[in-house]
Design an enzyme around this catalytic site. Structure first.
Site, PDB file in Angstrom:
ATOM      1  N   ASN A 105    -102.462  23.584 -17.248  1.00  0.00           N
ATOM      2  CA  ASN A 105    -101.225  22.803 -17.153  1.00  0.00           C
ATOM      3  C   ASN A 105    -100.081  23.711 -16.759  1.00  0.00           C
ATOM      4  O   ASN A 105    -100.031  24.868 -17.184  1.00  0.00           O
ATOM      5  CB  ASN A 105    -100.844  22.206 -18.513  1.00  0.00           C
ATOM      6  CG  ASN A 105    -101.721  21.040 -18.909  1.00  0.00           C
ATOM      7  OD1 ASN A 105    -102.149  20.260 -18.067  1.00  0.00           O
ATOM      8  ND2 ASN A 105    -101.996  20.930 -20.185  1.00  0.00           N
TER       9      ASN A 105
ATOM     10  N   ASP B 250     -96.447  24.269 -17.659  1.00  0.00           N
ATOM     11  CA  ASP B 250     -95.522  23.881 -18.733  1.00  0.00           C
ATOM     12  C   ASP B 250     -94.090  24.035 -18.239  1.00  0.00           C
ATOM     13  O   ASP B 250     -93.707  25.113 -17.786  1.00  0.00           O
ATOM     14  CB  ASP B 250     -95.712  24.786 -19.958  1.00  0.00           C
ATOM     15  CG  ASP B 250     -97.092  24.640 -20.588  1.00  0.00           C
ATOM     16  OD1 ASP B 250     -97.802  23.677 -20.252  1.00  0.00           O
ATOM     17  OD2 ASP B 250     -97.452  25.500 -21.418  1.00  0.00           O
TER      18      ASP B 250
ATOM     19  N   GLY C  69    -103.262  29.392 -39.653  1.00  0.00           N
ATOM     20  CA  GLY C  69    -101.954  29.988 -39.398  1.00  0.00           C
ATOM     21  C   GLY C  69    -101.769  31.259 -40.215  1.00  0.00           C
ATOM     22  O   GLY C  69    -102.670  32.117 -40.255  1.00  0.00           O
TER      23      GLY C  69
ATOM     24  N   GLY D 260    -104.511  32.756 -42.531  1.00  0.00           N
ATOM     25  CA  GLY D 260    -105.733  33.397 -42.043  1.00  0.00           C
ATOM     26  C   GLY D 260    -106.781  32.429 -41.543  1.00  0.00           C
ATOM     27  O   GLY D 260    -106.454  31.426 -40.900  1.00  0.00           O
TER      28      GLY D 260
ATOM     29  N   GLY E 120    -103.651  29.863 -31.629  1.00  0.00           N
ATOM     30  CA  GLY E 120    -105.027  29.362 -31.668  1.00  0.00           C
ATOM     31  C   GLY E 120    -105.785  29.709 -30.388  1.00  0.00           C
ATOM     32  O   GLY E 120    -106.975  30.037 -30.425  1.00  0.00           O
ATOM     33  N   ASP E 121    -105.095  29.653 -29.251  1.00  0.00           N
ATOM     34  CA  ASP E 121    -105.749  29.997 -27.977  1.00  0.00           C
ATOM     35  C   ASP E 121    -106.065  31.490 -27.914  1.00  0.00           C
ATOM     36  O   ASP E 121    -107.147  31.890 -27.457  1.00  0.00           O
ATOM     37  CB  ASP E 121    -104.848  29.601 -26.793  1.00  0.00           C
ATOM     38  CG  ASP E 121    -104.725  28.091 -26.658  1.00  0.00           C
ATOM     39  OD1 ASP E 121    -105.613  27.367 -27.159  1.00  0.00           O
ATOM     40  OD2 ASP E 121    -103.737  27.627 -26.048  1.00  0.00           O
TER      41      ASP E 121
ATOM     42  N   SER F 130    -100.296  38.131 -31.008  1.00  0.00           N
ATOM     43  CA  SER F 130     -99.733  37.114 -30.099  1.00  0.00           C
ATOM     44  C   SER F 130     -98.540  36.392 -30.732  1.00  0.00           C
ATOM     45  O   SER F 130     -97.651  35.927 -30.026  1.00  0.00           O
ATOM     46  CB  SER F 130    -100.805  36.108 -29.665  1.00  0.00           C
ATOM     47  OG  SER F 130    -101.002  35.127 -30.661  1.00  0.00           O
TER      48      SER F 130
ATOM     49  N   SER G 160     -98.425  36.208 -24.095  1.00  0.00           N
ATOM     50  CA  SER G 160     -98.258  36.843 -25.405  1.00  0.00           C
ATOM     51  C   SER G 160     -99.569  37.380 -25.951  1.00  0.00           C
ATOM     52  O   SER G 160     -99.577  38.050 -26.981  1.00  0.00           O
ATOM     53  CB  SER G 160     -97.641  35.858 -26.398  1.00  0.00           C
ATOM     54  OG  SER G 160     -98.571  34.851 -26.726  1.00  0.00           O
TER      55      SER G 160
HETATM   56  P1  ADP Z   1    -103.053  26.852 -33.813  1.00  0.00           P
HETATM   57  O1  ADP Z   1    -102.205  27.622 -32.863  1.00  0.00           O
HETATM   58  O2  ADP Z   1    -104.233  26.194 -33.176  1.00  0.00           O
HETATM   59  O3  ADP Z   1    -102.305  25.915 -34.731  1.00  0.00           O
HETATM   60  P2  ADP Z   1    -103.202  28.631 -36.085  1.00  0.00           P
HETATM   61  O4  ADP Z   1    -101.752  28.396 -36.342  1.00  0.00           O
HETATM   62  O5  ADP Z   1    -104.154  28.336 -37.186  1.00  0.00           O
HETATM   63  O6  ADP Z   1    -103.732  27.936 -34.754  1.00  0.00           O
HETATM   64  O7  ADP Z   1    -103.339  30.190 -35.705  1.00  0.00           O
HETATM   65  C1  ADP Z   1    -104.530  30.749 -35.225  1.00  0.00           C
HETATM   66  C2  ADP Z   1    -104.714  32.127 -35.827  1.00  0.00           C
HETATM   67  O8  ADP Z   1    -103.587  32.954 -35.439  1.00  0.00           O
HETATM   68  C3  ADP Z   1    -104.701  32.168 -37.346  1.00  0.00           C
HETATM   69  O9  ADP Z   1    -105.979  31.886 -37.884  1.00  0.00           O
HETATM   70  C4  ADP Z   1    -104.275  33.614 -37.602  1.00  0.00           C
HETATM   71  O10 ADP Z   1    -105.384  34.491 -37.431  1.00  0.00           O
HETATM   72  C5  ADP Z   1    -103.267  33.850 -36.473  1.00  0.00           C
HETATM   73  N1  ADP Z   1    -101.908  33.554 -36.955  1.00  0.00           N
HETATM   74  C6  ADP Z   1    -101.196  32.402 -36.812  1.00  0.00           C
HETATM   75  N2  ADP Z   1    -100.004  32.455 -37.438  1.00  0.00           N
HETATM   76  C7  ADP Z   1     -99.955  33.696 -38.003  1.00  0.00           C
HETATM   77  C8  ADP Z   1     -98.990  34.395 -38.804  1.00  0.00           C
HETATM   78  N3  ADP Z   1     -97.841  33.807 -39.184  1.00  0.00           N
HETATM   79  N4  ADP Z   1     -99.271  35.670 -39.185  1.00  0.00           N
HETATM   80  C9  ADP Z   1    -100.425  36.265 -38.826  1.00  0.00           C
HETATM   81  N5  ADP Z   1    -101.387  35.667 -38.091  1.00  0.00           N
HETATM   82  C10 ADP Z   1    -101.161  34.394 -37.686  1.00  0.00           C
END
Ligand code: ADP
Length: 299
Positions: A9, A11, A215, A218, A244-245, A275, A284
């Site tokens: 996409n 953006d 997030g 972990g 997540g990507d 990232s 990133s």
């Molecule tokens: P999505 O982007 O799909 O919502 P998540 O937010 O679960 O996915 O993030 C994916 C992975 O990125 C997490 O499992 C973690 O390993 C890492 N991550 C995301 N946010 C943080 C953070 N605040 N601190 C450290 N690692 C993070």
């Protein structure tokens, strides 16, 4: 080799003082344009970490297509299996960001929604020979099902974005939902505590293993009857878009290199954490030496 089947996409991001209500026109700031789409983001994340990556997908027959194909190629992704679609626009996401950083997003899938099972058949060799195939939910289920069937190696399925009623392929080696996507798959409320996440993930069938990304909390790894919570790397996040990507792309590289699920999850957690310390999605995701440095600091 890694084969990613998925979306591309363009953006378009506009800062706005507030989100428009129906009928309202809001004057925004300067538009920023980024290459995105979950398929492309994950393919680029894997390529930046040294993976040999092929991306299978569809773009339109317009300028946006050139931008997206060139940016994927520029990051080292093999774009041989990106097909042009006549008379259909390339996928785009229109993103308005208000002063408190909240997004409202319109995704127009365009050519992504035209990816077919036959397109995946045409990329059968890339799927058969890949050690890892990575799929998400921004292309039709029929394409994903064909890709999973044709894949000769491990199949990773990231059920993102959460789509009610989406049907994951019959056999997946590793399912990688976040909390919201896990709730969409189980049809229940979003799990909060690690125990609730574990209970919800245990309800999923059809995958050998599940990795739930949480997030800043972990990841949770479920393999057979065993479960393991891996805390996130402590970083100061500035923009978690695309975490997540970055995670899925890194995971694919580590698994293609023969690491265990636990090793791969730790490595991918480090890559995803880095990232989050930078803005944007594709740009990133880290390079390999940066992940090694973060891990060395936590040895
Ligand atoms: P999505 O982007 O799909 O919502 P998540 O937010 O679960 O996915 O993030 C994916 C992975 O990125 C997490 O499992 C973690 O390993 C890492 N991550 C995301 N946010 C943080 C953070 N605040 N601190 C450290 N690692 C993070």
């Amino acid at each position: 080799m890694i084969t990613v089947v998925g979306s591309l996409n363009l953006d378009l991001v506009a800062p706005v003082p507030h989100h428009p209500v129906p009928g309202e026109t809001v004057l925004g700031g300067d538009i920023a344009q980024h290459s995105g789409g979950k398929g492309a983001n994950q393919a680029v994340a894997a390529a930046r970490l040294g993976g040999a990556v092929t991306l299978v997908g569809r773009v339109g027959d317009d300028d946006a297509a050139d931008v997206l194909v060139e940016s994927a190629r520029g990051q080292g992704v093999d774009t041989t299996h990106l097909l042009r679609t006549r008379d259909v626009p390339t996928g785009r996401a229109l993103i308005a960001v208000n002063l408190s950083g909240e997004n409202s997003i319109i995704v127009s899938p365009g050519a992504n929604s035209r990816l077919t099972a036959a397109d995946c058949e045409a990329a059968a060799e890339a799927l058969r020979t890949a050690r890892v195939t990575v799929l998400q939910q921004e292309v039709p289920d029929a394409a994903n099902h064909a890709a999973a069937r044709l894949a000769g190696g491990m199949v990773l399925y990231n059920p993102a974005p959460a789509v009610t009623g989406a049907v994951p392929p019959a056999h997946v080696d590793l399912l990688i939902p976040n909390r919201t996507e896990l709730a969409a798959l189980t049809g229940s409320a979003e799990p909060e505590t690690i125990d609730e996440v574990t209970a919800a993930a245990r309800k999923l069938s059809g995958a050998d293993a599940v990795l739930v990304t949480l997030g800043g909390d972990g990841v949770l790894l479920l393999e057979g009857s065993a479960s393991l919570h891996i805390p996130a790397f402590p970083v100061r996040p500035t923009d978690t878009t695309g975490a997540g990507d970055a995670f899925c792309g890194a995971l694919a590289v580590a698994l293609a290199e023969g690491n265990s699920l636990e090793q791969a999850a730790r490595w991918a957690s480090a890559a995803a954490a880095i990232s989050t310390t930078r803005t944007g999605a594709q740009g990133s995701s880290p390079h390999r030496d940066e992940v090694a440095a973060l891990l060395a600091g936590h040895a």
